[in-house]
Design an enzyme around this catalytic site. Structure first.
Site, PDB file in Angstrom:
ATOM      1  N   HIS A 101      41.751  34.601  28.428  1.00 29.35           N
ATOM      2  CA  HIS A 101      42.110  33.188  28.619  1.00 29.35           C
ATOM      3  C   HIS A 101      40.905  32.263  28.436  1.00 29.35           C
ATOM      4  CE1 HIS A 101      40.718  34.091  32.819  1.00 29.35           C
ATOM      5  NE2 HIS A 101      40.271  32.861  32.741  1.00 29.35           N
ATOM      6  N   ASP A 131      44.834  40.450  29.632  1.00 29.47           N
ATOM      7  CA  ASP A 131      43.918  39.309  29.621  1.00 29.47           C
ATOM      8  C   ASP A 131      42.479  39.744  29.359  1.00 29.47           C
ATOM      9  OD1 ASP A 131      43.524  36.454  29.836  1.00 29.47           O
ATOM     10  OD2 ASP A 131      42.462  36.837  31.712  1.00 29.47           O
ATOM     11  N   SER A 205      35.667  35.254  36.277  1.00 29.49           N
ATOM     12  CA  SER A 205      36.567  36.010  35.404  1.00 29.49           C
ATOM     13  C   SER A 205      35.819  36.542  34.185  1.00 29.49           C
ATOM     14  CB  SER A 205      37.728  35.130  34.950  1.00 29.49           C
ATOM     15  OG  SER A 205      38.630  34.915  35.999  1.00 29.49           O
TER      16      SER A 205
END
Length: 444
Positions: A101, A131, A205
């Site tokens: 993302h 992801d 992330s």
């Protein structure tokens, strides 16, 4: 005599305290040494992107008229930036794993190393269900982390998260493994997360979750609500999963998954010490003309094992299937009625799934031949109307559904459906065919 005992007691306490302090200092020193090895392999990633600016206000025709914006004119937003983390997993070739993302829609991706050097990065591959993404830089003197074995983790094991939360590069937090096999968070299609209390915030992330020895045992996925600060719970994709995806992304730019073409629901059985034992996984959805339907799986089958492995939840079974490559051969142990059997199935390609979905929205639907699964043959009556708020609507029946079975037995009729809905004795099932997928609706 009492004074002597007291002095001995105080001496023992002091010796224990000194030993504890020495042990704590040794642990702190070993953690610091481990982080010195890990941090050079963790990078900060910055992206810049352009996109169409969306606003409910600007979609109002009256507002557009006041602003003088024609209906066919869109506002393009440029220079939007985002920051996140990444981990170097191949120092020779400069491959870096990060979150999809972060880089998926980026026009430019740059990587900042721990020593301050900045390099442009090229996208290598992306995987939507997990992801995960891989980017590549052309740089020398890189450090890389060694993949660890996440299957050996236990709740309570020490872990550290390293990344760039809020753009603060080379941030390290520590904690323990708080849980394993977490799912149901709604973030990704594939969910089998490591849960930790090591602080993971926006920007973490794509960063590293490492063991006490400094091995990479997870890729940070973020926190439940990414708009908020850490709530003391963070999640990471296990290394055993990530390494499979990353290797395929490096080799082929994508991960070609196998597709079985069914959905299952957990069947809870007898109680065992207050906990329900899983009795198998009920096939409650079956995609017509899928690998499963073509090779013998039927609606209502109970899957007992996949290649000899049992599963306690439908999420665990779904995860296992999603990691298998296209054309993989599997063996399903199933129970159909009172009989058990083995089915040998060759998985299809995940692209077959997208083609089926595309076909479902076409004007013309092509159903499989009648010699396939009975649940996929539209031989029963079609529901012309299902009133909103009715009992039929509440259990999931919709206009356009073909009835294929009631309690596993044809033929069926609208009167039989009504009788089943009005019955108060025992459980029942209604099988329907809807736009190329067979469904079993269970009534308790």
């Amino acid at each position: 005599m009492m004074l002597r005992v007291s002095r001995l007691l105080v001496l023992a306490v002091l010796l224990n305290l000194l030993a504890w302090v020495g042990e704590a200092n040794a642990i702190d020193a070993s953690v610091a040494a481990m982080l010195e090895r890990v941090q050079p392999a963790v990078v900060s990633i910055r992206t810049a992107s352009s996109g169409i600016f969306r606003s409910e206000m600007l979609e109002d025709p009256n507002v557009r008229r006041v602003l003088g914006l024609p209906d066919n004119v869109l506002i393009v937003q440029t220079g939007a930036t985002a920051t996140g983390s990444g981990v170097i997993v191949d120092q020779q070739n400069g491959y870096i794993v990060t979150s999809r993302h972060l880089v998926a829609d980026a026009d430019d991706v740059s990587v900042t190393l721990a020593d301050g050097r900045v390099f442009p990065a090229a996208r290598v591959g992306e995987d939507v269900p997990t992801d995960l993404a891989v980017v590549k830089i052309d740089a020398s003197n890189l450090s890389a982390l060694k993949w660890g074995n996440s299957s050996e983790l236990k709740v309570g094991d020490f872990v550290a998260a390293v990344g760039s939360p809020f753009g603060l590069t080379q941030t390290a937090t520590s904690g323990i493994v708080s849980g394993l096999g977490r799912s149901g968070l709604g973030a990704d299609e594939y969910q089998d997360y490591i849960q930790t209390d090591a602080a993971i915030n926006p920007g973490n992330s794509g960063g590293a979750l490492v063991s006490a020895s400094g091995d990479l045992i997870g890729i940070a996925r973020g926190i439940p609500a990414t708009s908020e600060a850490s709530t003391g719970i963070g999640f990471a994709i296990p290394s055993d999963i990530a390494v499979q995806i990353v290797r395929e992304l490096i080799a082929h730019g994508e991960y070609r998954r196998g597709w079985l073409g069914l959905s299952v629901a957990t069947i809870a059985g007898a109680q065992d010490g207050g906990t329900a034992r899983t009795q198998g996984l009920l096939v409650n959805e079956l995609a017509c003309n899928s690998a499963a339907e073509r090779q013998g799986v039927r609606l209502g089958d109970v899957i007992l094992a996949l290649d000899g492995r049992t599963f306690s939840t439908d999420a665990a079974f779904r995860n296992a299937i999603s990691l298998l490559p296209a054309n993989a051969r599997i063996t399903l142990d199933i129970r159909r009625g009172s009989k058990s059997q083995k089915l040998h199935v060759t998985l299809g390609d995940s692209t077959d799934r997208s083609e089926l979905v595309t076909g479902q929205v076409a004007v013309t639907l092509e159903f499989p031949p009648t010699n396939g699964s009975p649940a996929c043959a539209p031989t029963g009556p079609v529901l012309v109307e299902v009133a909103a708020g009715s009992a039929a609507y509440s259990i999931g029946l919709r206009a356009g559904d073909y009835l294929t079975a009631i309690n596993g037995e044809p033929p069926v009729s609208a009167d039989q459906v009504q009788s089943v809905l009005e019955s108060t004795e025992g459980s029942a099932s209604i099988d329907v065919l809807r736009a190329g997928t067979a469904y079993r609706l269970e009534l308790e």
